[in-house]
Design a protein around this motif. Structure first.
Motif, mmCIF file in Angstrom:
data_model
loop_
_atom_site.group_PDB
_atom_site.id
_atom_site.type_symbol
_atom_site.label_atom_id
_atom_site.label_comp_id
_atom_site.label_asym_id
_atom_site.label_seq_id
_atom_site.Cartn_x
_atom_site.Cartn_y
_atom_site.Cartn_z
ATOM 1 N N PRO A 60 0.809 -1.222 0.000
ATOM 2 C CA PRO A 60 0.000 0.000 0.000
ATOM 3 C C PRO A 60 0.842 1.272 0.000
ATOM 4 C CG PRO A 60 -0.902 -1.585 1.536
ATOM 5 C CD PRO A 60 0.423 -2.144 1.036
ATOM 6 N N SER A 61 1.999 1.259 0.632
ATOM 7 C CA SER A 61 2.814 2.468 0.673
ATOM 8 C C SER A 61 3.315 2.859 -0.716
ATOM 9 C CB SER A 61 3.985 2.315 1.648
ATOM 10 O OG SER A 61 4.841 1.271 1.236
ATOM 11 N N GLU A 62 3.579 1.894 -1.582
ATOM 12 C CA GLU A 62 3.976 2.200 -2.955
ATOM 13 C C GLU A 62 2.817 2.848 -3.708
ATOM 14 O OE1 GLU A 62 5.153 -1.705 -4.136
ATOM 15 O OE2 GLU A 62 7.249 -1.352 -3.655
ATOM 16 N N ALA A 63 1.626 2.280 -3.569
ATOM 17 C CA ALA A 63 0.443 2.842 -4.224
ATOM 18 C C ALA A 63 0.142 4.226 -3.660
ATOM 19 C CB ALA A 63 -0.760 1.919 -4.037
ATOM 20 N N GLY B 259 2.326 6.405 -2.317
ATOM 21 C CA GLY B 259 3.326 7.352 -2.809
ATOM 22 C C GLY B 259 3.080 7.748 -4.255
ATOM 23 N N ARG B 260 2.778 6.763 -5.092
ATOM 24 C CA ARG B 260 2.477 7.043 -6.495
ATOM 25 C C ARG B 260 1.199 7.867 -6.598
ATOM 26 N NH1 ARG B 260 2.624 2.240 -8.099
ATOM 27 N NH2 ARG B 260 0.413 1.820 -7.880
ATOM 28 N N GLY B 261 0.214 7.511 -5.773
ATOM 29 C CA GLY B 261 -1.062 8.234 -5.787
ATOM 30 C C GLY B 261 -0.910 9.677 -5.362
ATOM 31 N N MET B 262 -0.116 9.923 -4.345
ATOM 32 C CA MET B 262 0.075 11.293 -3.888
ATOM 33 C C MET B 262 0.777 12.119 -4.963
ATOM 34 S SD MET B 262 -0.743 13.410 -1.593
ATOM 35 C CE MET B 262 -1.257 12.474 -0.160
ATOM 36 N N LYS B 263 1.744 11.517 -5.627
ATOM 37 C CA LYS B 263 2.439 12.221 -6.716
ATOM 38 C C LYS B 263 1.456 12.569 -7.839
ATOM 39 C CE LYS B 263 6.181 11.719 -10.034
ATOM 40 N NZ LYS B 263 7.170 10.804 -10.605
ATOM 41 N N THR B 264 0.639 11.612 -8.236
ATOM 42 C CA THR B 264 -0.339 11.843 -9.304
ATOM 43 C C THR B 264 -1.397 12.839 -8.860
ATOM 44 O OG1 THR B 264 0.034 9.633 -10.199
ATOM 45 C CG2 THR B 264 -2.030 10.720 -10.810
ATOM 46 N N ARG B 265 -1.884 12.680 -7.652
ATOM 47 C CA ARG B 265 -2.912 13.590 -7.120
ATOM 48 C C ARG B 265 -2.410 15.031 -7.132
ATOM 49 N NH1 ARG B 265 -5.674 12.703 -1.123
ATOM 50 N NH2 ARG B 265 -7.440 14.124 -1.423
ATOM 51 N N ARG B 266 -1.184 15.230 -6.704
ATOM 52 C CA ARG B 266 -0.604 16.577 -6.701
ATOM 53 C C ARG B 266 -0.426 17.108 -8.121
ATOM 54 N NH1 ARG B 266 0.971 18.573 -2.007
ATOM 55 N NH2 ARG B 266 1.117 17.196 -0.199
ATOM 56 N N SER B 267 -0.039 16.248 -9.053
ATOM 57 C CA SER B 267 0.169 16.715 -10.428
ATOM 58 C C SER B 267 -1.139 17.099 -11.099
ATOM 59 C CB SER B 267 0.899 15.647 -11.256
ATOM 60 O OG SER B 267 0.041 14.596 -11.631
ATOM 61 N N LEU C 258 -7.466 5.598 1.255
ATOM 62 C CA LEU C 258 -8.140 4.782 0.246
ATOM 63 C C LEU C 258 -8.167 5.482 -1.110
ATOM 64 C CD1 LEU C 258 -10.006 2.339 -0.562
ATOM 65 C CD2 LEU C 258 -11.900 3.851 0.041
ATOM 66 N N ILE C 259 -8.603 6.749 -1.144
ATOM 67 C CA ILE C 259 -8.695 7.420 -2.435
ATOM 68 C C ILE C 259 -7.311 7.720 -3.015
ATOM 69 C CG2 ILE C 259 -11.017 8.319 -2.072
ATOM 70 C CD1 ILE C 259 -9.796 11.068 -1.517
ATOM 71 N N THR C 260 -6.340 7.974 -2.152
ATOM 72 C CA THR C 260 -4.991 8.228 -2.658
ATOM 73 C C THR C 260 -4.420 6.960 -3.277
ATOM 74 O OG1 THR C 260 -4.647 9.986 -1.045
ATOM 75 C CG2 THR C 260 -2.672 9.030 -2.044
ATOM 76 N N GLU C 261 -4.608 5.830 -2.624
ATOM 77 C CA GLU C 261 -4.079 4.573 -3.158
ATOM 78 C C GLU C 261 -4.870 4.074 -4.368
ATOM 79 O OE1 GLU C 261 -2.252 2.620 0.928
ATOM 80 O OE2 GLU C 261 -4.228 1.976 0.222
ATOM 81 N N SER C 262 -6.189 4.098 -4.270
ATOM 82 C CA SER C 262 -6.986 3.472 -5.331
ATOM 83 C C SER C 262 -7.259 4.419 -6.495
ATOM 84 C CB SER C 262 -8.287 2.904 -4.770
ATOM 85 O OG SER C 262 -9.071 3.929 -4.189
ATOM 86 N N ALA C 263 -7.886 5.560 -6.221
ATOM 87 C CA ALA C 263 -8.222 6.478 -7.314
ATOM 88 C C ALA C 263 -6.967 7.057 -7.946
ATOM 89 C CB ALA C 263 -9.126 7.599 -6.811
ATOM 90 N N TRP C 264 -6.071 7.575 -7.114
ATOM 91 C CA TRP C 264 -4.902 8.280 -7.632
ATOM 92 C C TRP C 264 -3.725 7.356 -7.887
ATOM 93 C CZ3 TRP C 264 -6.150 12.635 -9.661
ATOM 94 C CH2 TRP C 264 -7.242 13.345 -9.152
ATOM 95 N N GLY C 265 -3.503 6.366 -7.035
ATOM 96 C CA GLY C 265 -2.353 5.489 -7.170
ATOM 97 C C GLY C 265 -2.543 4.363 -8.166
#
Length: 134
Positions: A8-11, A13-21, A45-52
């Motif tokens: 989950p931490s990988e998802a 981190g990727r999600g937060m990067k995408t969400r911010r972009s 949940l939304i950071t990992e699933s929707a964004w990550g």
């Protein structure tokens, strides 16, 4: 493509990067600072699933995802989210013409009232965005 065996931490981190972009640092910082112990699991949940996962996929561009997201949110009547994602088009590359075409599809496939209100929301957001540039 997304590896289904990742932690989950990988998802996240990727999600937060995408969400911010897509949404911008200011929006994400506001959402993060407003999180409480009650809704933090939802934010994760939304950071990992929707964004990550969904927004970080490599098959569609952010522009394409933006148009589909706006159409779906408009069809479902989620007007605050429509406004947020219209603002995000400054980062995704979806043009006003792209948004118009997405909302035209909403009119045909989800109903004129849903599209009518979404056009009203979009016009208001465009006016705000134009005023910020002036």
């Amino acid at each position: 493509m997304t590896d289904k065996t990742e932690t989950p931490s990988e998802a996240y981190g990727r999600g937060m990067k995408t969400r911010r972009s897509v949404l911008g640092d200011a929006h994400v910082n506001r959402a993060s600072s407003a999180a409480t112990p009650f809704d933090q699991p939802f934010q994760t949940l939304i950071t990992e699933s929707a964004w990550g996962t969904v927004w970080s996929g490599d098959h569609w561009t952010k522009r394409e995802r933006s148009m589909v997201t706006i159409a779906l949110l408009a069809a479902l009547g989620h007007h605050e989210e429509v406004a947020m994602h219209i603002r995000a088009t400054a980062n995704t590359g979806a043009s006003r013409e792209d948004i118009r075409e997405a909302l035209m599809h909403v009119a045909i496939y989800a109903g004129v009232p849903a599209a009518n209100h979404a056009f009203k929301v979009a016009k208001g957001v465009f006016a705000e965005m134009d005023a910020e540039k002036a």
